[in-house]
Write an enzyme that holds these catalytic residues in place. Structure first.
Site, PDB file in Angstrom:
ATOM      1  N   ARG A 165       0.838  -1.201   0.000  1.00 29.36           N
ATOM      2  CA  ARG A 165       0.000   0.000   0.000  1.00 29.36           C
ATOM      3  C   ARG A 165       0.870   1.247   0.000  1.00 29.36           C
ATOM      4  NH1 ARG A 165      -0.320   2.196   5.215  1.00 29.36           N
ATOM      5  NH2 ARG A 165       0.631   0.904   6.839  1.00 29.36           N
TER       6      ARG A 165
ATOM      7  N   ALA B  51       9.925  -0.603   3.412  1.00 31.36           N
ATOM      8  CA  ALA B  51       9.113  -0.962   4.582  1.00 31.36           C
ATOM      9  C   ALA B  51       9.512  -0.140   5.803  1.00 31.36           C
ATOM     10  CB  ALA B  51       9.259  -2.454   4.881  1.00 31.36           C
TER      11      ALA B  51
ATOM     12  N   TYR C 156      11.722   6.813  15.507  1.00 27.77           N
ATOM     13  CA  TYR C 156      11.604   6.875  14.051  1.00 27.77           C
ATOM     14  C   TYR C 156      12.730   7.708  13.437  1.00 27.77           C
ATOM     15  CZ  TYR C 156       9.378   7.674   9.484  1.00 27.77           C
ATOM     16  OH  TYR C 156       9.105   7.740   8.147  1.00 27.77           O
TER      17      TYR C 156
END
Length: 451
Positions: A220, A292, A357
Site C-alpha cells: 500500500r 518498509a 523513528y
C-alpha cells in the site's frame, strides 16, 4: 488524493480571491508522463568560471529534443517564448568574485522562467580543492541554489549538482531527472556525482527493461506507488510485505504483472528466505528498494522498549540484515545493482515524539554513506531517498490543521504524492544513474524543516 486548497486557488474564482488577499497559490506541478518531451519549451544555457560542461549539456539537451537558447540579456526584449529551464555551468569557478557572473546570468533568465520551470547549476565540488577561496566560491552555490528555490513560484524548482573532474560521463542522467517531471517535488537539493562507467543507449521509456526489482512494504501507500512506477519502467517487480497484508500485496502484484512474496523482514530467517527466493525464482536481483517502515510515536520520556525496538527492527536493522545477506550471497546481487533506501525528512531534521523513528531514519543515511565505497567497487550503487510531507491515507487521517501546516511549509506550498517518491527511486534505479552513489535526495518540496 486531491489538494482542496490548491484546486481552489487555481480555479477562476479562487485565483481572484487569493490574489486580492495575498494568499499563496500552490501550482499544479508538472509531473512525468511517458511520451511527453523532457521540457515543454527551450532551455537557456550559460557558463561562468570557464565551465567545461557546455558541450556535454548541449548534447544532453539536443538529444532530448530541447532547443538551447543563449544567455538572456538583463535589459533585452521580453517577448518570445519563455524558457522552461535555466542551466548554469559553473565548473571552473575559482573565486568569490566570479560569483557575480553567475548572478548576472541567472537573474534575467530566471525572471523569464516559465511555469513549472527548472533551474539547475552544475559545479566542481568544494572538497575537491585545497584553496579556501575556491572552496568558498563553490560552496556559495549551495546557499544560492537553496535561496533561489525559495524564491521561485509557479511550481518551479532549483537544484545543484557537483561534478568532480572525471565524472562528466555521469552528468546526463541527473540532468534529465532534474529537468523532467520526475523531479516535480525535488527542490533545493544538492547532489555530488562520482566517476563511473555509465552505459549508453538507455531506453528513456523502458530504462529498467530486463531488470528484477524488489520492493519491501509494497502492499500500500508509497510502497505500492514504487512498485507501479518500477513496473511502468519495465522492471519485473517482486512485491514484498508481511503475510497480514497478503491480499493487498497480491492485488498490487497482479496489477503490475509482478510477483508477490509474503515475508516478515524482521524474522530471523527473512534474509535467507529472500536470497533463496531471488536465486531460485529470478536468478538474481538488480534493484532493491528498502521501503518498509513503521511508526510507533511517543515522547522519549514516555516511550516503552517495545515501541523503540519494533521501529528499529523494521526501519533500520532489517535494511542492514537484508543488504548484508545480498552482498554475501554469491551471484544474487548483480554487479551493477541499485539499492535505494527510504529514509525520511525526520531523520535529518528530527520530529517531536519521533525519537525512535528519526533515529532509525538517520541511521539509514549513515548506513548508505558507509556502504557506498563497497558498492562502487562492485560497479553498483546505494542511495537514500528522504520524503517530506507526502499525502497518503495515513496523512489524510491527521487533524486538518496539522495536515495543512505539514503540507504548506515548503517552497512548493503543497504536500507531495507517493508517485513523487517513486519517481526519484526509479531514477536512482536506472543504469544511467551509476554516478550517483552514497547520496541522500530529499523529496520534500524544499521543506522549511532541516537542511
Amino acid at each position: 488524493m486531491s489538494d482542496w486548497y490548491r484546486d481552489f486557488a487555481n480555479s477562476g474564482f479562487g485565483t481572484t480571491i487569493t490574489r486580492q488577499l495575498g494568499l499563496p497559490r500552490p501550482a499544479v506541478l508538472r509531473r512525468y508522463e511517458p511520451g511527453r518531451p523532457l521540457l515543454p519549451g527551450p532551455a537557456v544555457l550559460g557558463s561562468t568560471g570557464g565551465g567545461r560542461l557546455g558541450d556535454t549539456l548541449t548534447r544532453v539537451l539536443t538529444d532530448a529534443g530541447v532547443a538551447v537558447l543563449p544567455p538572456v540579456v538583463a535589459d533585452g526584449p521580453t517577448d518570445g517564448e519563455k524558457p522552461a529551464a535555466v542551466l548554469l555551468d559553473a565548473t571552473g569557478l575559482t573565486s568569490p568574485g566570479q560569483l557575480a557572473a553567475a548572478y548576472q546570468f541567472l537573474a534575467p533568465a530566471i525572471k523569464r522562467l516559465g511555469t513549472s520551470g527548472r533551474v539547475l547549476i552544475l559545479a566542481d565540488p568544494p572538497a575537491a580543492t585545497d584553496s579556501p577561496a575556491t572552496a568558498a566560491a563553490r560552496q556559495a552555490l549551495d546557499g544560492l541554489i537553496r535561496s533561489v528555490g525559495k524564491e521561485l513560484r509557479d511550481g518551479s524548482t532549483a537544484n545543484l549538482v557537483y561534478v568532480p573532474e572525471g565524472a562528466e560521463s555521469a552528468v546526463a542522467s541527473p540532468v534529465r531527472f532534474f529537468l523532467s517531471g520526475r523531479s516535480a517535488y525535488v527542490d533545493g537539493q544538492v547532489l555530488t556525482l562520482a566517476a563511473a562507467d555509465v552505459p549508453t543507449g538507455e531506453d528513456g521509456e523502458r530504462p529498467l527493461a530486463g531488470k528484477v526489482a524488489v520492493v519491501t512494504g509494497a502492499a500500500r501507500g508509497i510502497g505500492a506507488a514504487i512498485a507501479r512506477v518500477l513496473a511502468r519502467d519495465a522492471a519485473h517487480v517482486v512485491a514484498v510485505d508481511v503475510p497480514a497484508a497478503g491480499q493487498s500485496l497480491a492485488e498490487v502484484a497482479n496489477e503490475i504483472g509482478g510477483t508477490a512474496f509474503q515475508l516478515d523482514i524482521t524474522a530471523a530467517d527473512a534474509a535467507a528466505r529472500l536470497v533463496a527466493h531471488l536465486r531460485e525464482r529470478h536468478g538474481g536481483v538488480d534493484v532493491v528498494v528498502h521501503n518498509a517502515g513503521i511508526t510507533r510515536d511517543k515522547l522519549l520520556v514516555n516511550m516503552d522498549a517495545a515501541r523503540w525496538n519494533s521501529v528499529m527492527a523494521v526501519n533500520l536493522q532489517a535494511q542492514l540484515d537484508l543488504t548484508a545477506a545480498l552482498l554475501a550471497a554469491e551471484g544474487v546481487l548483480r554487479p551493477d545493482a541499485r539499492i535505494v533506501c527510504v529514509s525520511s525528512q525526520s531523520g535529518i531534521a528530527g520530529n517531536r515524539g519521533q525519537t525512535n523513528y528519526a533515529a532509525s531514519k538517520a541511521g539509514i543515511i549513515g548506513m548508505v554513506r558507509a556502504w557506498a565505497p563497497e558498492f562502487a567497487a562492485r560497479g553498483a550503487t546505494i542511495n537514500a531517498v528522504a520524503p517530506g510531507f507526502i499525502v497518503t491515507e495515513m496523512t489524510a487521517k491527521m487533524p486538518l490543521g496539522t495536515r495543512e501546516v505539514g503540507s504548506r511549509i515548503n517552497s512548493l506550498q503543497q504536500g507531495g504524492l507517493p508517485v513523487d517518491v517513486a519517481e526519484t527511486i526509479a531514477w536512482l534505479s536506472q543504469p544511467g544513474s551509476a554516478g550517483v552513489n552514497g547520496q541522500v535526495v530529499r523529496v520534500c518540496g524544499q521543506s522549511m524543516l532541516g537542511a
